[in-house]
Write a protein that holds these residues in place. Structure first.
Motif, PDB file in Angstrom:
ATOM      1  N   GLY A   1       0.667  -1.231   0.018  1.00 27.86           N
ATOM      2  CA  GLY A   1       0.084  -0.108  -0.073  1.00 27.86           C
ATOM      3  C   GLY A   1       0.810   1.276  -0.069  1.00 27.86           C
ATOM      4  N   VAL A   2       2.310   0.991   0.314  1.00 29.87           N
ATOM      5  CA  VAL A   2       3.072   2.392   0.122  1.00 29.87           C
ATOM      6  C   VAL A   2       2.718   3.031  -1.064  1.00 29.87           C
ATOM      7  CG1 VAL A   2       5.227   1.733  -0.153  1.00 29.87           C
ATOM      8  CG2 VAL A   2       4.949   3.372   1.524  1.00 29.87           C
ATOM      9  N   LYS A   3       2.917   2.529  -1.966  1.00 30.90           N
ATOM     10  CA  LYS A   3       3.003   3.189  -3.351  1.00 30.90           C
ATOM     11  C   LYS A   3       1.835   3.717  -3.680  1.00 30.90           C
ATOM     12  CE  LYS A   3       6.442   0.226  -5.854  1.00 30.90           C
ATOM     13  NZ  LYS A   3       6.688  -0.499  -6.928  1.00 30.90           N
ATOM     14  N   ASN A   4       0.583   3.513  -3.201  1.00 35.19           N
ATOM     15  CA  ASN A   4      -0.504   4.271  -3.485  1.00 35.19           C
ATOM     16  C   ASN A   4      -1.151   5.263  -2.158  1.00 35.19           C
ATOM     17  OD1 ASN A   4      -1.524   2.101  -2.221  1.00 35.19           O
ATOM     18  ND2 ASN A   4      -3.004   1.645  -3.946  1.00 35.19           N
ATOM     19  N   SER A   5      -0.141   5.345  -1.273  1.00 38.32           N
ATOM     20  CA  SER A   5      -0.309   6.060  -0.025  1.00 38.32           C
ATOM     21  C   SER A   5      -1.482   5.593   0.932  1.00 38.32           C
ATOM     22  CB  SER A   5      -0.741   7.674  -0.151  1.00 38.32           C
ATOM     23  OG  SER A   5       0.144   8.222  -1.225  1.00 38.32           O
ATOM     24  N   GLU A   6      -1.554   3.969   0.644  1.00 39.47           N
ATOM     25  CA  GLU A   6      -2.467   3.386   1.758  1.00 39.47           C
ATOM     26  C   GLU A   6      -1.631   2.577   2.469  1.00 39.47           C
ATOM     27  OE1 GLU A   6      -5.532   1.507  -0.587  1.00 39.47           O
ATOM     28  OE2 GLU A   6      -6.446   3.610  -0.743  1.00 39.47           O
ATOM     29  N   GLY A   7      -0.410   2.586   2.779  1.00 40.08           N
ATOM     30  CA  GLY A   7       0.419   1.688   3.690  1.00 40.08           C
ATOM     31  C   GLY A   7      -0.399   1.662   5.342  1.00 40.08           C
ATOM     32  N   PRO A   8      -0.435   2.794   5.800  1.00 37.84           N
ATOM     33  CA  PRO A   8      -0.785   2.978   7.306  1.00 37.84           C
ATOM     34  C   PRO A   8      -2.312   2.440   7.255  1.00 37.84           C
ATOM     35  CG  PRO A   8       0.378   4.839   6.873  1.00 37.84           C
ATOM     36  CD  PRO A   8       0.078   4.069   5.616  1.00 37.84           C
ATOM     37  N   LEU A   9      -3.239   2.715   6.098  1.00 35.22           N
ATOM     38  CA  LEU A   9      -4.404   2.150   6.147  1.00 35.22           C
ATOM     39  C   LEU A   9      -4.641   0.781   6.162  1.00 35.22           C
ATOM     40  CD1 LEU A   9      -7.674   2.888   5.854  1.00 35.22           C
ATOM     41  CD2 LEU A   9      -7.205   3.076   3.518  1.00 35.22           C
ATOM     42  N   ASN A  10      -3.643   0.070   5.061  1.00 35.64           N
ATOM     43  CA  ASN A  10      -3.468  -1.262   5.030  1.00 35.64           C
ATOM     44  C   ASN A  10      -3.177  -2.061   6.329  1.00 35.64           C
ATOM     45  OD1 ASN A  10      -4.743  -1.259   2.551  1.00 35.64           O
ATOM     46  ND2 ASN A  10      -2.644  -1.737   1.289  1.00 35.64           N
ATOM     47  N   GLU A  11      -2.191  -1.419   6.997  1.00 34.50           N
ATOM     48  CA  GLU A  11      -1.959  -1.901   8.291  1.00 34.50           C
ATOM     49  C   GLU A  11      -3.173  -1.958   9.270  1.00 34.50           C
ATOM     50  OE1 GLU A  11       2.681  -0.655   8.872  1.00 34.50           O
ATOM     51  OE2 GLU A  11       1.095   0.668   9.830  1.00 34.50           O
ATOM     52  N   ARG A  12      -3.853  -1.090   9.267  1.00 32.14           N
ATOM     53  CA  ARG A  12      -5.441  -0.731  10.164  1.00 32.14           C
ATOM     54  C   ARG A  12      -6.411  -1.947   9.613  1.00 32.14           C
ATOM     55  NH1 ARG A  12      -3.840   4.377   9.623  1.00 32.14           N
ATOM     56  NH2 ARG A  12      -5.341   4.851   8.227  1.00 32.14           N
ATOM     57  N   ARG A  13      -6.278  -2.150   8.163  1.00 33.79           N
ATOM     58  CA  ARG A  13      -7.351  -2.794   7.666  1.00 33.79           C
ATOM     59  C   ARG A  13      -7.076  -4.357   8.101  1.00 33.79           C
ATOM     60  NH1 ARG A  13      -7.247  -0.306   1.597  1.00 33.79           N
ATOM     61  NH2 ARG A  13      -9.076   1.015   1.924  1.00 33.79           N
ATOM     62  N   TYR A  14      -5.740  -4.552   7.914  1.00 41.37           N
ATOM     63  CA  TYR A  14      -5.093  -5.908   8.313  1.00 41.37           C
ATOM     64  C   TYR A  14      -5.647  -6.130   9.810  1.00 41.37           C
ATOM     65  CZ  TYR A  14      -2.159  -9.992   9.805  1.00 41.37           C
ATOM     66  OH  TYR A  14      -1.866 -10.959  10.299  1.00 41.37           O
ATOM     67  N   LEU A  15      -5.465  -5.332  10.863  1.00 42.45           N
ATOM     68  CA  LEU A  15      -5.486  -5.691  12.175  1.00 42.45           C
ATOM     69  C   LEU A  15      -6.928  -5.488  12.540  1.00 42.45           C
ATOM     70  CD1 LEU A  15      -2.591  -3.305  13.503  1.00 42.45           C
ATOM     71  CD2 LEU A  15      -2.654  -5.671  13.760  1.00 42.45           C
ATOM     72  N   ASN A  16      -7.810  -4.817  11.664  1.00 42.18           N
ATOM     73  CA  ASN A  16      -9.244  -4.645  11.824  1.00 42.18           C
ATOM     74  C   ASN A  16      -9.801  -6.118  11.641  1.00 42.18           C
ATOM     75  OD1 ASN A  16      -9.034  -2.378  12.934  1.00 42.18           O
ATOM     76  ND2 ASN A  16      -9.811  -1.336  10.885  1.00 42.18           N
ATOM     77  N   SER A  17      -8.912  -7.190  10.720  1.00 43.51           N
ATOM     78  CA  SER A  17      -9.398  -8.584  10.598  1.00 43.51           C
ATOM     79  C   SER A  17      -9.563  -9.479  11.189  1.00 43.51           C
ATOM     80  CB  SER A  17      -8.737  -8.819   9.049  1.00 43.51           C
ATOM     81  OG  SER A  17      -8.763  -7.771   8.194  1.00 43.51           O
ATOM     82  N   LEU A  18      -8.572  -9.215  12.193  1.00 43.02           N
ATOM     83  CA  LEU A  18      -8.112 -10.200  13.531  1.00 43.02           C
ATOM     84  C   LEU A  18      -9.050 -10.324  14.421  1.00 43.02           C
ATOM     85  CD1 LEU A  18      -4.237  -9.564  13.292  1.00 43.02           C
ATOM     86  CD2 LEU A  18      -5.394 -11.236  11.892  1.00 43.02           C
ATOM     87  N   THR A  19      -9.122 -11.348  15.471  1.00 38.35           N
ATOM     88  CA  THR A  19      -9.628 -11.370  16.813  1.00 38.35           C
ATOM     89  C   THR A  19      -8.739 -12.205  17.537  1.00 38.35           C
ATOM     90  OG1 THR A  19     -10.640 -13.796  16.285  1.00 38.35           O
ATOM     91  CG2 THR A  19     -11.981 -11.724  15.565  1.00 38.35           C
ATOM     92  N   GLY A  20      -9.014 -12.161  18.760  1.00 35.80           N
ATOM     93  CA  GLY A  20      -8.589 -12.923  19.507  1.00 35.80           C
ATOM     94  C   GLY A  20      -8.737 -14.644  19.380  1.00 35.80           C
ATOM     95  N   PRO A  21      -8.103 -15.431  20.298  1.00 41.59           N
ATOM     96  CA  PRO A  21      -8.082 -17.020  19.889  1.00 41.59           C
ATOM     97  C   PRO A  21      -9.415 -17.579  19.842  1.00 41.59           C
ATOM     98  CG  PRO A  21      -6.828 -16.398  21.730  1.00 41.59           C
ATOM     99  CD  PRO A  21      -7.106 -15.332  21.338  1.00 41.59           C
ATOM    100  N   ASN A  22     -10.170 -17.052  20.546  1.00 43.91           N
ATOM    101  CA  ASN A  22     -11.569 -17.258  20.885  1.00 43.91           C
ATOM    102  C   ASN A  22     -12.494 -16.352  20.307  1.00 43.91           C
ATOM    103  OD1 ASN A  22     -10.958 -20.103  22.415  1.00 43.91           O
ATOM    104  ND2 ASN A  22     -10.312 -18.287  23.940  1.00 43.91           N
ATOM    105  N   GLY A  23     -12.321 -15.543  19.302  1.00 45.89           N
ATOM    106  CA  GLY A  23     -13.353 -14.745  18.619  1.00 45.89           C
ATOM    107  C   GLY A  23     -13.343 -13.261  19.369  1.00 45.89           C
ATOM    108  N   GLU A  24     -12.546 -13.045  20.455  1.00 48.26           N
ATOM    109  CA  GLU A  24     -12.580 -11.806  20.975  1.00 48.26           C
ATOM    110  C   GLU A  24     -12.238 -10.797  20.295  1.00 48.26           C
ATOM    111  OE1 GLU A  24     -10.594 -14.841  23.875  1.00 48.26           O
ATOM    112  OE2 GLU A  24     -10.630 -14.427  21.600  1.00 48.26           O
ATOM    113  N   ALA A  25     -12.796  -9.580  20.576  1.00 50.84           N
ATOM    114  CA  ALA A  25     -12.429  -8.368  19.726  1.00 50.84           C
ATOM    115  C   ALA A  25     -10.938  -7.797  20.306  1.00 50.84           C
ATOM    116  CB  ALA A  25     -13.453  -7.286  20.297  1.00 50.84           C
ATOM    117  N   ILE A  26     -10.282  -7.484  19.421  1.00 47.50           N
ATOM    118  CA  ILE A  26      -9.042  -7.195  19.934  1.00 47.50           C
ATOM    119  C   ILE A  26      -8.761  -5.472  19.833  1.00 47.50           C
ATOM    120  CG2 ILE A  26      -7.914  -9.194  18.748  1.00 47.50           C
ATOM    121  CD1 ILE A  26      -6.786  -7.022  16.489  1.00 47.50           C
TER     122      ILE A  26
END
Length: 143
Positions: free
Chosen positions: A59-84
């Motif tokens: 994403g850095v080439k189209n100025s979305e690097g930090p946004l892509n980092e957040r998009r990735y982290l927003n895709s995760l949960t804790g091991p039992n589905g907990e919000a992170i």
């Protein structure tokens, strides 16, 4: 006339290439655009959890690097589905990257936690390069 046509062809080529997202082909955005749709949890216990094996969100080439980092982290949960919850600890760990400055880039270190977790977990993210996105071992995937 030939010169104008040549310039037009070059401009069309440049603009058509610049709109390409720099994320892997297997990665789609959620309908709201705030997260990626992940389909797999990594069996590699170092994936994302070691600076030697960072998550490559691009994403850095189209100025979305930090946004892509957040998009990735927003895709995760804790091991039992907990919000992170997460925060950016800072940059660390230089890596080789053709997309970085003079062939080098820094990773971002995010500290991640969830309810009833014993400690925070570091996830290392590379926004300069793109790879196949998976959840790190020990995490879940947001539905």
């Amino acid at each position: 006339m030939k010169t104008q046509l040549s310039i037009l062809v070059v401009l069309l080529f440049l603009f058509s290439c610049s709109s390409t997202k720099q994320i892997s082909d297997n990665t789609k955005l959620s309908p709201d655009g705030n997260s990626f749709v992940l389909t797999e949890i990594s069996s590699d216990k170092t994936y994302g959890l070691s600076p030697k094996n960072p998550v490559e969100v691009g994403g850095v080439k189209n100025s979305e690097g930090p946004l892509n980092e957040r998009r990735y982290l927003n895709s995760l949960t804790g091991p039992n589905g907990e919000a992170i919850s997460y925060y950016r600890e800072g940059s660390c760990c230089p890596v080789k990257s053709e997309n970085g400055f003079m062939g080098s880039a820094m990773l971002d270190n995010y500290r991640v936690t969830w309810e009833n977790s014993k400690d925070t977990v570091s996830i290392y993210i590379n926004m300069y390069d793109s790879g196949i996105l998976k959840a790190p071992h020990g995490f879940g995937i947001r539905k």
